[in-house]
Design a protein around this motif. Structure first.
Motif, short mmCIF file in Angstrom:
data_model
loop_
_atom_site.label_atom_id
_atom_site.label_comp_id
_atom_site.label_asym_id
_atom_site.label_seq_id
_atom_site.Cartn_x
_atom_site.Cartn_y
_atom_site.Cartn_z
N PRO A 1 0.91 -1.37 -0.20
CA PRO A 1 0.00 0.12 -0.09
C PRO A 1 0.93 1.24 -0.02
CG PRO A 1 0.13 -0.98 2.30
CD PRO A 1 0.76 -1.83 1.21
N PHE A 2 0.41 2.39 -0.64
CA PHE A 2 1.31 3.58 -0.68
C PHE A 2 0.44 4.57 -0.37
CE2 PHE A 2 0.01 5.96 -4.51
CZ PHE A 2 -0.94 5.14 -5.03
N GLU A 3 -1.00 4.42 -0.46
CA GLU A 3 -1.86 5.79 0.06
C GLU A 3 -3.01 5.21 0.86
OE1 GLU A 3 -3.82 9.01 -2.75
OE2 GLU A 3 -4.81 6.84 -2.68
N TYR A 4 -3.26 6.22 1.80
CA TYR A 4 -4.44 5.93 2.56
C TYR A 4 -5.06 7.39 2.40
CZ TYR A 4 -7.70 5.45 6.27
OH TYR A 4 -8.90 5.53 6.95
N SER A 5 -6.16 7.18 1.78
CA SER A 5 -6.99 8.83 1.78
C SER A 5 -8.38 8.63 1.76
CB SER A 5 -6.84 9.15 0.33
OG SER A 5 -7.51 8.33 -0.69
N ILE A 6 -8.91 9.85 2.40
CA ILE A 6 -10.33 10.05 2.73
C ILE A 6 -10.69 11.28 1.81
CG2 ILE A 6 -12.04 10.37 4.36
CD1 ILE A 6 -10.28 9.16 6.63
N SER A 7 -11.65 10.93 0.80
CA SER A 7 -12.20 11.96 0.07
C SER A 7 -13.47 12.20 0.39
CB SER A 7 -12.10 11.49 -1.41
OG SER A 7 -10.72 11.21 -1.92
N ARG A 8 -13.95 13.51 0.61
CA ARG A 8 -15.21 14.04 0.83
C ARG A 8 -15.85 14.69 0.04
NH1 ARG A 8 -16.55 14.80 6.75
NH2 ARG A 8 -16.91 12.54 7.42
N HIS A 9 -16.74 14.13 -0.94
CA HIS A 9 -17.21 14.97 -2.11
C HIS A 9 -18.63 15.35 -1.55
CE1 HIS A 9 -14.60 12.33 -4.72
NE2 HIS A 9 -14.78 11.49 -3.82
N ARG A 10 -18.93 16.53 -2.08
CA ARG A 10 -20.34 17.17 -2.18
C ARG A 10 -21.36 16.18 -2.81
NH1 ARG A 10 -21.26 23.23 -2.79
NH2 ARG A 10 -23.25 22.48 -3.58
N GLY A 11 -22.34 16.01 -1.90
CA GLY A 11 -23.27 14.88 -2.40
C GLY A 11 -24.12 15.28 -3.62
N ASP A 12 -23.98 16.49 -4.22
CA ASP A 12 -24.75 16.78 -5.59
C ASP A 12 -23.70 17.00 -6.56
OD1 ASP A 12 -23.34 18.96 -4.62
OD2 ASP A 12 -24.65 20.48 -5.28
N LYS A 13 -22.44 16.52 -6.44
CA LYS A 13 -21.71 16.56 -7.47
C LYS A 13 -21.04 15.02 -7.62
CE LYS A 13 -21.51 21.04 -8.03
NZ LYS A 13 -22.32 21.46 -9.08
#
Lengths: 240, 240
Positions: free
Chosen positions: B219-231
């Motif tokens: 593994p080289f990345e742990y990420s959390i992405s939080r996207h606008r629900g409407d997009k």
DNA sequence: GAGTGGTCTAGACCACCCC
DNA sequence: GGGTGGTCTAGACCACTCG
């Protein structure tokens, strides 16, 4: 009765068990394809297919010129991989738990234009229109809105709605579910949904919109499932 | 420079085009495998592999004893299938749009125990700790929190953060991204996130937590992405 | 029963990694 | 350069669907 399995499935199963139970540890190189052929007494093609199953499940990576390696995965995650086929929907997902169902609505109606298009039927065809609240251990988890064409599901006794529709389709009608196209979004519950799901304050829902297909390639279900945000996590392994 | 392709990829490409541009229409049976062999001058194994690609992409279904059929899909959906490889993350997803990035935070820290476990490193190793706001056409879409081990990414010039980290890893460092394990949830934004994403009132976020792996299985990345629900809509095709 | 896709084999050559 | 997995072939037999 144990199902007869293809050889490649058996080999894949053996390797999966080895990985899960520590025979092959994280980061370790698997035996060469040639060696696996000898170990299991199968051809190289069969070994390759078996290993490809594990690649798809996320257990291992293959590198031309180097070898096949067990992914460096956390033990907890290794256990979860390949657990959820994500078919059979709710009933299968929560198999083993105490599942409840409350039918909110059951009717036969014409589909909207959009749904007709997605189900590949005419707007003046008929669809079952079903709303259900699904519960685990008595607690509401998800609201499901389902539409299915009468054309393809000629019979759907009301009693079935209290259990697994999928199981009925497969076991009673002999229909085989082949695939599902899903779209996931985050949404806010409506007032009615807040009440149904027992939500107080602000909690978002994970909405899964699904078109599901039978073995003949025809869509048989359009459904929208809205899950309590604190109860639903959707997992995906995606391979390049 | 056109890439040299495997034969099965070429055949898959031809069939995909035929389906997309109406040569084979929805619900129609494809030529038999034997016929496809002759049409393309390849062996049956190669034809099968080609068709399997289309099965995985959601275009067709195969039925032993019957034949291979184009799925009854809405035309609009047919176009979208297989568009998004869902790798390369944000930059690739919004390729062609006017993309912006605002680096909110860039530091080197020790990982939490959980992140260390998921990245298969020690808690006293170091990780890059990055927060970025990503914009499309000037409008904020997603907040990304990324952690990457210095062990595996020895160099990460600050300038790269303003563009695509993935592209840098692949093109400059020659690292090959192999797979990603993702978990999707619906969540509410924090006060800070509401501000960053320009959210007024109530809007949920689609959170994608990802562990990404290099070709060596680490593994080289742990990420959390939080996207606008409407997009953000996340699409999956899942095959039985 | 005829014909479909599913599985499997043995063998060949190739592209790539690594020493 | 030696050895890995990737692709491809030709041919065989099997399980299933359907008329």
């Amino acid at each position: 009765m144990t199902e007869t399995q293809a050889k490649y499935q058996e080999v894949a199963g053996c390797l999966r068990n080895e990985i899960r139970h520590g025979g092959y540890t994280v980061g370790q190189q698997l035996p060469l394809e040639k060696e696996l052929c000898e170990m299991y007494g199968v051809s190289r093609t069969t070994v390759k297919r078996a290993v490809d199953v594990l690649v798809a499940e996320g257990f291992v990576v293959k590198r031309r010129g180097a070898g096949t390696f067990v992914k460096a995965l956390d033990r907890g995650i290794v256990q979860h991989l390949n657990q959820e086929k994500q078919f059979g929907g709710f009933t299968e997902y929560y198999a083993g738990y105490d599942i409840g169902t409350k039918v909110l609505h059951y009717a036969v109606v014409h589909p909207t234009e959009e749904v007709a298009r997605l189900l590949m039927i005419e707007p003046d065809d008929f669809v079952y229109d079903i709303s259900r609240l699904r519960l685990v251990s008595g607690k509401p988890i998800v609201v499901e809105y389902t539409q299915m064409p009468l054309k393809r599901i000629p019979e759907l006794p009301k009693d079935v709605l209290n259990h697994s529709i999928y199981r009925y389709l497969e076991n009673e009608l002999g229909l085989r579910i082949q695939s599902a196209h899903r779209r996931l979004r985050a949404v806010m519950p409506t007032g009615e949904e807040k009440e149904l799901l027992g939500i107080e304050g602000r909690m978002p829902l994970l909405e899964v919109t699904q078109t599901a297909f039978l073995a003949d390639g025809l869509p048989f279900e359009y459904s929208i499932s809205r899950h309590r945000g604190d109860k639903m996590v959707y997992r995906v392994v995606s391979i390049r």
